[in-house]
Design a protein around this motif. Structure first.
Motif, PDB file in Angstrom:
ATOM      1  N   ASP A  27       0.840  -1.207   0.000  1.00 63.23           N
ATOM      2  CA  ASP A  27       0.000   0.000   0.000  1.00 63.23           C
ATOM      3  C   ASP A  27       0.873   1.254   0.000  1.00 63.23           C
ATOM      4  N   LYS A  28       1.956   1.190   0.770  1.00 62.45           N
ATOM      5  CA  LYS A  28       2.858   2.344   0.841  1.00 62.45           C
ATOM      6  C   LYS A  28       3.523   2.589  -0.513  1.00 62.45           C
ATOM      7  N   ASP A  29       3.931   1.494  -1.153  1.00 66.43           N
ATOM      8  CA  ASP A  29       4.544   1.620  -2.485  1.00 66.43           C
ATOM      9  C   ASP A  29       3.554   2.234  -3.467  1.00 66.43           C
ATOM     10  N   GLU A  30       2.300   1.820  -3.348  1.00 63.83           N
ATOM     11  CA  GLU A  30       1.266   2.336  -4.267  1.00 63.83           C
ATOM     12  C   GLU A  30       1.135   3.850  -4.119  1.00 63.83           C
ATOM     13  N   GLN A  31       1.116   4.320  -2.883  1.00 62.91           N
ATOM     14  CA  GLN A  31       0.992   5.764  -2.649  1.00 62.91           C
ATOM     15  C   GLN A  31       2.201   6.515  -3.216  1.00 62.91           C
ATOM     16  N   GLN A  32       3.370   5.925  -3.040  1.00 65.14           N
ATOM     17  CA  GLN A  32       4.584   6.577  -3.552  1.00 65.14           C
ATOM     18  C   GLN A  32       4.604   6.605  -5.067  1.00 65.14           C
ATOM     19  N   LEU A  33       4.205   5.494  -5.693  1.00 60.93           N
ATOM     20  CA  LEU A  33       4.214   5.423  -7.153  1.00 60.93           C
ATOM     21  C   LEU A  33       3.231   6.402  -7.781  1.00 60.93           C
ATOM     22  N   MET A  34       2.112   6.627  -7.094  1.00 60.44           N
ATOM     23  CA  MET A  34       1.113   7.562  -7.620  1.00 60.44           C
ATOM     24  C   MET A  34       1.681   8.986  -7.702  1.00 60.44           C
ATOM     25  N   LEU A  35       2.707   9.263  -6.905  1.00 62.65           N
ATOM     26  CA  LEU A  35       3.284  10.604  -6.873  1.00 62.65           C
ATOM     27  C   LEU A  35       4.675  10.672  -7.510  1.00 62.65           C
ATOM     28  N   ASP A  36       5.190   9.530  -7.920  1.00 62.27           N
ATOM     29  CA  ASP A  36       6.571   9.464  -8.408  1.00 62.27           C
ATOM     30  C   ASP A  36       6.656   9.956  -9.858  1.00 62.27           C
ATOM     31  N   CYS A  37       7.217  11.144 -10.049  1.00 66.80           N
ATOM     32  CA  CYS A  37       7.279  11.723 -11.400  1.00 66.80           C
ATOM     33  C   CYS A  37       8.240  10.948 -12.300  1.00 66.80           C
ATOM     34  N   HIS A  38       9.276  10.350 -11.721  1.00 64.54           N
ATOM     35  CA  HIS A  38      10.218   9.558 -12.529  1.00 64.54           C
ATOM     36  C   HIS A  38       9.549   8.300 -13.064  1.00 64.54           C
ATOM     37  N   LYS A  39       8.749   7.644 -12.243  1.00 63.44           N
ATOM     38  CA  LYS A  39       8.046   6.442 -12.695  1.00 63.44           C
ATOM     39  C   LYS A  39       7.002   6.787 -13.753  1.00 63.44           C
ATOM     40  N   LYS A  40       6.363   7.925 -13.580  1.00 63.66           N
ATOM     41  CA  LYS A  40       5.388   8.347 -14.589  1.00 63.66           C
ATOM     42  C   LYS A  40       6.069   8.610 -15.927  1.00 63.66           C
ATOM     43  N   LEU A  41       7.245   9.242 -15.848  1.00 60.64           N
ATOM     44  CA  LEU A  41       8.000   9.505 -17.073  1.00 60.64           C
ATOM     45  C   LEU A  41       8.373   8.196 -17.758  1.00 60.64           C
ATOM     46  N   SER A  42       8.863   7.244 -16.986  1.00 57.36           N
ATOM     47  CA  SER A  42       9.254   5.950 -17.553  1.00 57.36           C
ATOM     48  C   SER A  42       8.064   5.260 -18.190  1.00 57.36           C
ATOM     49  N   TYR A  43       6.925   5.341 -17.525  1.00 56.87           N
ATOM     50  CA  TYR A  43       5.710   4.717 -18.062  1.00 56.87           C
ATOM     51  C   TYR A  43       5.333   5.340 -19.404  1.00 56.87           C
ATOM     52  N   GLU A  44       5.437   6.649 -19.490  1.00 63.35           N
ATOM     53  CA  GLU A  44       5.086   7.341 -20.732  1.00 63.35           C
ATOM     54  C   GLU A  44       6.053   6.978 -21.856  1.00 63.35           C
ATOM     55  N   ILE A  45       7.343   6.881 -21.538  1.00 63.30           N
ATOM     56  CA  ILE A  45       8.332   6.543 -22.562  1.00 63.30           C
ATOM     57  C   ILE A  45       8.161   5.108 -23.029  1.00 63.30           C
ATOM     58  N   ARG A  46       7.947   4.182 -22.090  1.00 63.48           N
ATOM     59  CA  ARG A  46       7.856   2.766 -22.442  1.00 63.48           C
ATOM     60  C   ARG A  46       6.551   2.401 -23.133  1.00 63.48           C
ATOM     61  N   ASN A  47       5.540   3.214 -22.962  1.00 60.92           N
ATOM     62  CA  ASN A  47       4.243   2.876 -23.533  1.00 60.92           C
ATOM     63  C   ASN A  47       3.869   3.803 -24.684  1.00 60.92           C
ATOM     64  N   MET A  48       3.463   5.023 -24.391  1.00 57.23           N
ATOM     65  CA  MET A  48       3.022   5.919 -25.453  1.00 57.23           C
ATOM     66  C   MET A  48       4.128   6.221 -26.456  1.00 57.23           C
ATOM     67  N   PHE A  49       5.287   6.633 -25.971  1.00 54.34           N
ATOM     68  CA  PHE A  49       6.375   7.051 -26.856  1.00 54.34           C
ATOM     69  C   PHE A  49       6.860   5.888 -27.721  1.00 54.34           C
ATOM     70  N   GLN A  50       7.211   4.795 -27.068  1.00 50.15           N
ATOM     71  CA  GLN A  50       7.793   3.673 -27.796  1.00 50.15           C
ATOM     72  C   GLN A  50       6.806   3.091 -28.811  1.00 50.15           C
ATOM     73  N   SER A  51       5.545   2.973 -28.439  1.00 55.84           N
ATOM     74  CA  SER A  51       4.537   2.405 -29.344  1.00 55.84           C
ATOM     75  C   SER A  51       4.252   3.325 -30.517  1.00 55.84           C
ATOM     76  N   ASN A  52       4.047   4.599 -30.227  1.00 59.65           N
ATOM     77  CA  ASN A  52       3.661   5.533 -31.280  1.00 59.65           C
ATOM     78  C   ASN A  52       4.809   5.911 -32.195  1.00 59.65           C
ATOM     79  N   ASN A  53       6.011   5.908 -31.676  1.00 57.89           N
ATOM     80  CA  ASN A  53       7.157   6.229 -32.525  1.00 57.89           C
ATOM     81  C   ASN A  53       7.228   5.253 -33.696  1.00 57.89           C
ATOM     82  N   ARG A  54       7.013   3.992 -33.403  1.00 58.47           N
ATOM     83  CA  ARG A  54       7.009   2.968 -34.443  1.00 58.47           C
ATOM     84  C   ARG A  54       5.761   3.082 -35.325  1.00 58.47           C
ATOM     85  N   MET A  55       4.621   3.329 -34.680  1.00 58.58           N
ATOM     86  CA  MET A  55       3.361   3.340 -35.410  1.00 58.58           C
ATOM     87  C   MET A  55       3.295   4.443 -36.459  1.00 58.58           C
ATOM     88  N   VAL A  56       3.664   5.669 -36.064  1.00 58.98           N
ATOM     89  CA  VAL A  56       3.515   6.786 -37.005  1.00 58.98           C
ATOM     90  C   VAL A  56       4.586   6.782 -38.082  1.00 58.98           C
TER      91      VAL A  56
END
Length: 779
Positions: free
Chosen positions: A477-506
């Motif tokens: 539960d504590k990890d969940e609260q931290q991850l919800m606020l972790d800007c570095h993890k959010k950045l990684s998520y965006e790069i690994r998902n939206m960026f990586q997928s769409n870069n190839r797609m477009v």
């Protein structure tokens, strides 16, 4: 060429006479009775005196590995080297020959070994110093903004492989034996021919291996010397001289000049050290053109280039392409990328650079592209974090973040110059109440918390991703609260998902895609392909002038402080347009809303360099956006005809088109082909119709059947100006009439509600509500 010796007798040899040549067949085994001779080859030279046996160590190879020359008047006795039993026959003549022959060979081993160790140390020291000085040279050139091309020979120069093939224990045995006094060796080996033959043969093999290794070290040192200075005034010293002469006119010149002067001295010391060692250990005289290098060095010391120094006029124009030299090295260095990964990346990128066909589908090409892609996004994240909000970035870093540039060798000079011209130029910005972003700008908004990360390919947003981790007990539960606020993890998520997928797609080349920008990606000049704000804004506004309601949606509004409980208003949400750092021909309607929030903008993805019909691509994007937004707003009832909506009515139309009496057999057959072309995707059938609706039917050109036109007229109505132009055409009359009635009804109901609010609150009606009435009345 060696002389002809008289066998089985003494031969008087004058000083300077070559007794035999390297490479010649072993015709003689000689014993030196008086004087001194020198054995020399490309990698070593060794002196032998009285009592030495010559040629024994070469018997195993069948040819002399060294030339032999008398360095003073000498007398030698020559035995014919006829047949494999020659050593045994010589040993049987005199038992003292046992020890003398062994002693000569082990001393040769010892001398060759010490030559090898000296050249090995110089090779290792020289390589490290050369590369250090070279990187300093490149850095100084960049500091004064000088076009000083890389020295490709140094770029590709590798450290010497110092692993030896010689049996170390065997070598150590003979080195120890070389320190044993001659009389001891004679006494021991003189006792038996059999005791002497085997170690003598093995020692000869060690000599052969040492001679070959020494030759490799000598050749390496010669190559190293040429990189420092060649007779044509090429090499690192000449390059540094050019920089020094350039510093006289540069504002940073004084500082750089002091550094370069010290580096030149270090280069000269290294050059002199290599030549001195080679002359001493191999007998080879100086290789460099000493006259030229001395004149050059004098010019460096005085700061005045003379014609006789051989240094030509250097280009001093401000050519910024020099700043892109070794882009990968600059980018990985800036990021602090792992050294092992950097070397791996360099090897992969070099392999890709060498491909004649960058879209080849063979295994090697696929592995190169796969390897580059795997490292690209790790590097991108590190570079992005290190760059932060800085604007004064190294040029390659700036181009990497915005355009996926990684290698100067993959683009033409004109393409690189154009990219350089874009640095610092603002080509993105506000678009309606949305915005156009470069990928760097977009990731920055996510990192700063201004936008939530996008959904993954599995339609899972960041919040769902974290909660699923918690549900599967992968985090606490504590990890969940931290991850919800972790800007570095959010950045990684965006790069690994939206960026990586769409870069190839477009990019459009799904199977042969590589994220590094290269020449083969461009179908036209990059100037004509760049998607900047004016282009995107113009096409969005042009389509919006036809389909005015595309970005509007019903939003629940309440103002308890004014007595307004609940009322649905119309609010416009322009999409965010994100430009992927690649070139391509496709686009992606990635999200209709941000996460689960109804009041949020969609996300449209384009390549920053787009090839194709932008208006057509944007029209398709609008169509997909309308479809997906309707699905999102309708929830589980999106295809239930009991609840009238764009998606439910269109699904019903496609599902039962064969029973539709408004469609002729010809129209039904045409629709069947359209469904097949769309691979049975109802959404894609709608997108095709939507594009025809806004680009053809809006001009009066008839392209749709009656059923499709009726649905589109109601849910994707034309702007008032377009409707007025079409109202005289009977084929549009019925379809437009239904939409007109719905719009009038909505305006009437909103007007009544506004009157009620004004009467109840005795205050001005909020602007948002009044804007909604104007929306119904004026459009």
């Amino acid at each position: 060429m060696g002389i002809r010796l008289k066998v089985n007798e003494m031969n008087e040899i004058s000083k300077g006479t070559v007794i035999y040549d390297a490479g010649a067949p072993v015709d003689y085994i000689c014993v030196l009775l008086k004087g001194r001779v020198e054995l020399y080859n490309e990698g070593s030279r060794v002196l032998f005196g009285n009592g030495s046996f010559l040629g024994v160590q070469d018997l195993g190879m069948g040819r002399y590995l060294s030339s032999c020359m008398a360095v003073e008047d000498s007398i030698i006795y020559a035995f014919p080297a006829a047949g494999p039993q020659i050593v045994e026959r010589i040993l049987s003549i005199n038992k003292d020959y046992h020890g003398l022959m062994m002693y000569a060979v082990v001393r040769y081993v010892s001398m060759l070994y010490h030559i090898r160790e000296a050249m090995k140390a110089k090779a290792e020291e020289g390589y490290k110093l050369l590369m250090s000085l070279y990187h300093e040279y490149i850095g100084c050139a960049r500091e004064i903004g000088m076009l000083s091309p890389k020295i490709t020979e140094i770029e590709s120069f590798a450290a010497m492989d110092t692993d030896s093939v010689i049996d170390q224990k065997k070598l150590e045995y003979y080195l120890e034996m070389a320190s044993v006094p001659l009389d001891v060796i004679k006494a021991f080996y003189g006792s038996s021919i059999g005791l002497t033959q085997y170690p003598l043969e093995q020692a000869g093999g060690v000599c052969t291996e040492l001679i070959l290794e020494n030759t490799e070290y000598a050749r390496y040192l010669i190559s190293l010397r040429k990189l420092l200075f060649a007779s044509e005034n090429e090499g690192l010293i000449a390059g540094m001289a050019k920089l020094l002469f350039r510093t006289k006119t540069d504002k940073n010149g004084e500082t750089v000049s002091k550094r370069l002067s010290g580096q030149v001295d270090a280069c000269m010391d290294l050059l002199n050290g290599i030549e001195e060692l080679l002359e001493k250990k191999t007998g080879q005289t100086a290789f460099a053109d000493r006259e030229k290098i001395e004149k050059l060095y004098v010019s460096i010391l005085t700061g005045k280039p003379e014609e006789s120094s051989g240094i030509g006029e250097i280009r001093t124009e401000d050519d910024e392409l020099v700043l892109l030299e070794d882009s990968l090295g600059q980018i990985t260095g800036f990021a602090g990328f792992d050294a092992e990964k950097t070397e791996q990346f360099r090897i992969l990128l070099h392999g890709f650079e060498e491909l004649q066909d960058k879209t080849a589908t063979d295994d090697t090409s696929r592995q190169l592209r796969r390897g580059i892609s795997a490292l690209f996004y790790d590097l991108y994240e590190m570079v992005f974090l290190r760059a932060g909000g800085r604007r004064d970035l190294p040029k390659p870093v700036d181009l990497f973040l915005n355009f996926g540039f990684l290698s100067e060798k993959l683009l033409t000079d004109s393409e690189k110059k154009y990219l350089m011209s874009l640095i610092g130029v603002k080509f993105t910005g506000p678009c309606g109440n949305g915005r156009v972003y470069t990928i760097r700008e977009w990731l920055n908004t996510v990192f700063e918390g201004k936008r939530e990360p996008s959904k993954s390919e599995m339609d899972e947003d960041y919040t769902e991703y974290v909660r699923n981790l918690r549900k599967s007990n992968k985090i606490t539960d504590k990890d969940e609260q931290q991850l919800m606020l972790d800007c570095h993890k959010k950045l990684s998520y965006e790069i690994r998902n939206m960026f990586q997928s769409n870069n190839r797609m477009v990019n459009g080349q799904i199977s042969t895609f590589v994220p590094v920008l290269h020449h083969e990606m461009f179908f036209q000049e990059p100037q004509s392909m760049l998607l900047d704000l004016p282009k995107l804004d113009a096409v969005v506004e042009r389509l919006k002038s036809i389909d005015y309601s595309v970005f509007y949606r019903d939003v629940l509004y309440s103002r308890p402080d004014k007595g307004i409980d609940k009322i649905y208003i119309q609010k416009e949400y322009y999409p965010d347009i994100i430009l992927m750092p690649t070139a391509g021909s496709r686009s992606s309607m990635w999200q209709e809303c941000a996460g689960k929030r109804r009041e949020s903008a969609g996300r449209f993805i384009f390549p920053v360099f787009f090839e194709g019909d932008l208006e057509s691509a944007m029209a398709k994007m609008f169509g997909r956006y309308r479809w997906e937004l309707c699905r999102f707003l309708q929830g589980g009832s999106w295809n239930n005809i009991k609840y009238h909506s764009l998606t439910s009515e269109y699904c019903d139309y496609i599902q039962f088109y064969r029973k539709n009496h408004d469609l002729s057999e010809e129209r039904k057959e045409k629709l069947k082909l359209q469904i097949q072309k769309a691979k049975n995707s109802t959404r894609e059938v709608f997108v095709m119709d939507y594009e025809l609706w806004v680009r053809s039917e809006s001009t009066g050109a008839i392209r749709l059947n009656k059923a499709a036109r009726d649905i589109l007229a109601l849910y994707c109505p034309f702007a008032k100006k377009v409707r007025k132009a079409l109202v005289g055409q009977p084929i549009f009359e019925e379809a437009l009439a239904r939409a007109e009635r719905e719009r009038a009804k909505a305006a009437y109901e909103m007007d009544i509600r506004i009157r009620q609010i004004a009467r109840d609150t005795k205050e001005d009606v909020p602007k948002e509500i009044m804007d909604t009435l104007k929306y119904y009345q004026n459009n």
